[in-house]
Write a protein that holds these residues in place. Sequence first.
Motif, PDB file in Angstrom:
ATOM      1  N   GLU A 152      -3.716  -2.442   0.431  1.00 16.62           N
ATOM      2  CA  GLU A 152      -2.755  -3.293   1.157  1.00 16.62           C
ATOM      3  C   GLU A 152      -1.676  -3.832   0.215  1.00 16.62           C
ATOM      4  N   SER A 153      -2.078  -4.151  -1.018  1.00 12.40           N
ATOM      5  CA  SER A 153      -1.115  -4.648  -2.006  1.00 12.40           C
ATOM      6  C   SER A 153      -0.118  -3.550  -2.365  1.00 12.40           C
ATOM      7  N   SER A 156       2.357  -3.232   0.346  1.00 11.43           N
ATOM      8  CA  SER A 156       3.317  -4.345   0.309  1.00 11.43           C
ATOM      9  C   SER A 156       4.408  -4.097  -0.735  1.00 11.43           C
ATOM     10  N   ASP A 159       6.670  -1.436   0.720  1.00 11.77           N
ATOM     11  CA  ASP A 159       7.477  -1.986   1.813  1.00 11.77           C
ATOM     12  C   ASP A 159       8.620  -2.845   1.260  1.00 11.77           C
TER      13      ASP A 159
END
Length: 202
Positions: A152-153, A156, A159
């Motif tokens: 998820e990091s 991020s 993104d």
Amino acid sequence: MGAAHSASEEVRELEGKTGFSSDQIEQLHRRFKQLSGDQPTIRKENFNNVPDLELNPIRSKIVRAFFDNRNLRKGSSGLADEINFEDFLTIMSYFRPIDTTLGEEQVELSRKEKLKFLFHMYDSDSDGRITLEEYRNVVEELLSGNPHIEKESARSIADGAMMEAASVCVGQMEPDQVYEGITFEDFLKLGLPWFLTAWTQM
């Protein structure tokens, strides 16, 4: 005599196409023979035992780049099943330092060629854009060996970098506007500093 003359002509032709010297071509030919097992062509599996690539997190993308028809200058998409020595030299020439003694126009052309090679590594489906998913994929692969960063990091980071790319390349976007991805023109506009900055966040 005729065979020797033909071989030297071939070397001169390769020098002109790739920018390598005859000594460098000879060294690379020895490397090619090691990789191919003395065969006339190399296939993807020949890269399986290259120590320098073994622990590289984007190993698959680097190997794929050797067979990408765009990099081989043989088409706008698709992958070759195998490459010969001239193809191998073509790919290795992307890694050569830019000869700054060349004219300004030639230096700029060389820089663009190297950036295009890098762009093709990100643009895995050959559609001319680096989409968010493609960029996420690269970032996740690069960080796959880091136990302290979760998936998820990594997403991020990707993104955030893509949002920055959109603001640089498109400017102020409408609420319902979607940035479809980085084109090669965008890639040139962003330049290497943007990518290096993105990596320092990791």
